[in-house]
Structures are given as C-alpha cells and as structure tokens.
Design a protein around this motif. Structure first.
Motif, PDB file in Angstrom:
ATOM      1  N   TYR A 126      -4.046  -8.166  -0.027  1.00 55.47           N
ATOM      2  CA  TYR A 126      -3.886  -8.119   1.429  1.00 55.47           C
ATOM      3  C   TYR A 126      -4.908  -8.991   2.161  1.00 55.47           C
ATOM      4  CZ  TYR A 126      -0.523  -4.403   0.787  1.00 55.47           C
ATOM      5  OH  TYR A 126       0.586  -3.690   0.413  1.00 55.47           O
ATOM      6  N   SER A 129      -3.458 -10.740   5.147  1.00 58.43           N
ATOM      7  CA  SER A 129      -2.708  -9.868   6.057  1.00 58.43           C
ATOM      8  C   SER A 129      -3.659  -9.259   7.083  1.00 58.43           C
ATOM      9  CB  SER A 129      -2.014  -8.740   5.278  1.00 58.43           C
ATOM     10  OG  SER A 129      -1.167  -9.257   4.283  1.00 58.43           O
ATOM     11  N   ALA A 227       1.836  -1.278   6.777  1.00 61.85           N
ATOM     12  CA  ALA A 227       1.748  -2.648   6.257  1.00 61.85           C
ATOM     13  C   ALA A 227       2.086  -2.723   4.776  1.00 61.85           C
ATOM     14  CB  ALA A 227       0.345  -3.206   6.492  1.00 61.85           C
TER      15      ALA A 227
END
Length: 280
Positions: A126, A129, A227
């Motif tokens: 991630y 992100s 997410a």
C-alpha cells in the motif's frame, strides 16, 4: 557545530527511518548539520543507493521551493519471497492445529523480526495508496496493525467485540460469522475514525471471512472508505461472498486435517498482487 559526513550519514539515516512518508526539506538538514545543501544532496544520493541495494526502501527527492526528501519503507520481491518460503515451513508444524480449524500463530506474531517483515510487506503493498488509518480487531491482529502503521506512519484503531468504558460512545454493527453463521457484534469508538478516512484492514487469521466483512460494514457506518484488507493467513473455507480482489493473504491453508494432524500451507496471493517495482 559543523558535522563530519560519516556522522551526518548515520544521523540522517536514523532520522529518515523514524519518519517514513514524511517530507523533510533539504534546508532542515542543512541547518541541522551546518552544511551546504549541495553536501546534503550528495549525502542523500549515498543513502538512496544504499537503501535500494540493501532493500530498506526508497528515498525520493522532490525538487522546488516546497520540495525535500521522502523515505518510503519497503521490501524487495526476493526478500518477501524468501520470507514466505521459510515461514511456510514453520507454519506446517502439526502442533499448530487448534480445535475448530484454527492455527496457533502466537509464537510467530510475538517475534519482533517476523512482525517487522510483515509490516514492511503490507506497507509495500500500500506504499503508493493514500491510506489514513490501519484497522484491526482485538486481540491477535493488534501487533500486525501496529507494525504496519509504524511503516506507513499513520494511526491504527482497534475494533472490539465488547464495550470498554474508556472508549466513550461507540458505533456497533452486527455481522454473521463466516465460520459458524452466528450473529456477532463489533464496535468502535466514535472518535476513532474521521469521516472520509481511507482504511486498511489487517488481521492475523481469516477463517470464514465474516470478521473482515464485519469491519467493512463498520467502516461504512463511519462514512469512511474501505481501501483493502491483508491477513497473515487465510483458511481454505473462506466464503466466496467475503473474498474479493480487495482482500489479500500472505499465507493460505491448503489442507487442514484435525483428526490426523495434517497441515499443508502455501503462499497466499500477496506476492502476485503486490507491485515491488518501486523498491527494486
């Protein structure tokens, strides 16, 4: 006091490792070490190359008046693959089988080196992100959440199944347990999750998928955004309705025979779904 390069490199390394995903201006380092910005730029070039060679992470310099340097912790695909291969062998020990089809993972999740590696792996997944909060459910997922949050440099929140007076007002949801179809409850303090937050869910073991799905529902109640979710290990019996492309596992149970004490593990889909290119 003007600082020697060797001393600067040591102190800069420590400073950057303790502040991942934080923009630090070159002027700050220049003032800190009473050195020219050109010298600081040369130092950062050395650190960038070393971080990449040693698989520590990526060091990115942003130009301009508002620029600086950002350290992003990560792991190379080779190191992650080696860790998965070695840990599969440890997970296949027959005495890890617990009643009900669960696995004993406490020894691994209490090992600081294992936790650091898991944290780096999930943070790598991630790294590009926009994640605001890491979420887990009490209690076994807490060490993983803390490790991931430290590498992403963001807060983590703990969902509970029972009320704690120290949490203040809470929001709760009922959810169906994926393994037993029982209706259970989980709750989170109203102060824990700002509206619109992008939430990464982590946990130790996904047996049926109901707990992860319950946290997704809870996130929705906060008007926040799910997410994705990454779990340390995933059972073979996770229900398909609880398992979509946003859910990732590092390890997966291939076979578990509680009667004959047979346990077979395999890598989950983490290595396939993670883009390591930024750290190689």
């Amino acid at each position: 006091m003007k600082t020697r390069r060797s001393d600067r490199l040591i102190d800069m390394t420590r400073y950057l490792l303790e502040r991942p995903h934080t923009l630090i201006s070159l002027a700050f380092f220049a003032d800190r070490y009473e050195s020219a910005k050109s010298s600081i730029s040369e130092d950062l070039s050395i650190l960038r190359r070393t971080f990449m060679i040693r698989g520590i992470g990526a060091l990115e310099t942003l130009p301009g008046a508002g620029g600086g340097v950002i350290f992003t912790p990560g792991i190379s695909k080779k190191e992650a693959t080696d860790f998965v291969s070695e840990t599969v062998k440890r997970l296949e020990e027959p005495d890890r089988i617990l009643p009900g089809g669960y696995l004993y993972l406490t020894d691994l999740l209490a090992d600081p080196e294992v936790l650091r590696t898991i944290g780096r792996m999930i943070a790598t997944q991630y790294s590009q992100s926009a994640i605001d909060v890491v979420m887990t459910v009490a209690t076994k997922g807490i060490p993983i959440a803390q490790s991931v949050a430290s590498f992403l440099n963001i807060p983590f929140v703990i969902v509970r199944r029972d009320s704690k007076i120290t949490e203040g007002s809470t929001i709760s949801v009922n959810y169906a347990s994926g393994s037993s179809d029982r209706i259970e409850k989980m709750e989170l303090s109203k102060r824990s999750l700002p509206e619109g937050s992008r939430v990464l869910v982590v946990d130790d073991f996904m047996k049926g998928g109901g707990t992860i799905n319950g946290m997704r529902s809870l996130i929705s109640e906060f008007n926040a955004i799910f997410a994705g979710a990454t779990v340390f290990a995933e059972n073979i019996n996770v229900k398909s309705e609880f398992r979509d492309n946003k859910v990732t596992s590092i390890f997966k149970v291939q076979e578990i025979d509680t009667v004959n004490r047979i346990l077979k593990m395999e890598p989950g889909d983490y290595l396939v779904k993670t883009d390591f290119s930024y750290f190689e």
